[in-house]
Write an enzyme that holds these catalytic residues in place. Structure first.
Site, PDB file in Angstrom:
ATOM      1  N   ASP A   1       0.852  -1.177   0.000  1.00  0.00           N
ATOM      2  CA  ASP A   1       0.000   0.000   0.000  1.00  0.00           C
ATOM      3  C   ASP A   1       0.894   1.235   0.000  1.00  0.00           C
ATOM      4  OD1 ASP A   1      -2.961   1.012   0.535  1.00  0.00           O
ATOM      5  OD2 ASP A   1      -1.635   2.234   1.757  1.00  0.00           O
TER       6      ASP A   1
ATOM      7  N   MET B   1       5.393   9.670  -4.127  1.00  0.00           N
ATOM      8  CA  MET B   1       5.017   8.658  -3.153  1.00  0.00           C
ATOM      9  C   MET B   1       5.565   9.101  -1.804  1.00  0.00           C
ATOM     10  SD  MET B   1       5.573   4.523  -3.172  1.00  0.00           S
ATOM     11  CE  MET B   1       7.370   4.520  -3.341  1.00  0.00           C
TER      12      MET B   1
ATOM     13  N   HIS C   1      -5.519   4.396   6.309  1.00  0.00           N
ATOM     14  CA  HIS C   1      -4.747   5.190   5.356  1.00  0.00           C
ATOM     15  C   HIS C   1      -3.322   5.444   5.853  1.00  0.00           C
ATOM     16  CE1 HIS C   1      -7.951   5.737   2.492  1.00  0.00           C
ATOM     17  NE2 HIS C   1      -8.762   6.083   3.468  1.00  0.00           N
TER      18      HIS C   1
ATOM     19  N   ASP D   1      -2.613  -0.463   6.309  1.00  0.00           N
ATOM     20  CA  ASP D   1      -3.460  -0.903   5.208  1.00  0.00           C
ATOM     21  C   ASP D   1      -2.842  -2.079   4.457  1.00  0.00           C
ATOM     22  OD1 ASP D   1      -5.089   1.115   6.019  1.00  0.00           O
ATOM     23  OD2 ASP D   1      -4.766   2.415   4.287  1.00  0.00           O
TER      24      ASP D   1
END
Length: 215
Positions: free
Chosen positions: A15, A28, A176, A181
């Site tokens: 994730d 990212m 999140h 996750d």
């Protein structure tokens, strides 16, 4: 000539949290991963998703960001500009982790995501941009939404957690936070791999069409 036996696969739930929709213009910001399980032929063995994990928060690579995307993760972009891991160092560490857990399992690593399309796009771009090497190859990813849609016999757009049988879902919250996750979705992956839909388990129902998921 007999076909060469396929290598076992080690499924790694990944994730990512990002500050925009695509890598390159956007960054990212965090990467979480957890080993979900190992498949050898038709046999799948689930792993404890908290046993082998990886997590990094990364320094952004550009100036652009979408405020709404930042709000989803709750990450502080200014802090990451100061304290986030160098992307090259983070990808080097991730590659080494993937190859170590795969070697220990005697299996070929496969990234899995929910959905894989978003996370794989960022992950593969970063692996190639920062080190030019992917331990998953160029296509070693599996989408859990597609896996569920295929097994359940529903359209892909109907492959959402709200319509899945509750026994497939992890009891862990979806926070999140990339590692939280990844662990949650590792459990979903194993549940999907081990799941036999009612229409497949009941011979009397074969040919009558797929059952409608509930939950």
């Amino acid at each position: 000539m007999p076909a060469r036996a396929a290598r076992p696969g080690l499924y790694i739930s990944v994730d990512i949290e990002a500050d925009g929709p695509i890598p390159g213009p956007y960054s990212m910001l965090s990467l979480g991963a957890a080993v979900a399980g190992r498949q050898d032929g038709a046999s799948y063995t689930a792993a404890d998703p908290e046993r082998h994990t990886f997590y990094r928060e990364l320094r952004p690579v550009g100036d652009r960001f979408v405020p709404e995307a930042l709000a989803v993760s709750g990450l502080d972009r200014d802090r990451l500009l100061r304290e986030g891991a160098d992307p090259l160092a983070a990808m080097d560490a991730f590659r080494a982790w993937v190859r170590t857990v795969a070697a220990e399992a005697g299996a070929q690593p496969v990234m899995c995501g929910y959905p894989a399309s978003f996370d794989w796009t960022f992950l593969y771009w970063y692996l190639m941009a920062f080190g030019d090497d992917s331990p998953f190859g160029h296509s070693g990813c599996l989408d859990m939404k597609t896996l569920y849609a295929t097994k359940a016999g529903v359209p892909l757009r109907a492959a959402v957690k709200g319509r899945m049988p509750r026994e497939l879902l992890s009891a862990r919250p979806h926070t999140h936070h990339a590692l939280d996750d990844a662990v949650e979705q590792a459990e979903l992956m194993s549940n999907l791999m081990l799941w036999t839909p009612p229409s497949a388990a009941d011979p009397a129902r074969k040919g009558s069409g797929p059952s409608r998921p509930t939950g």
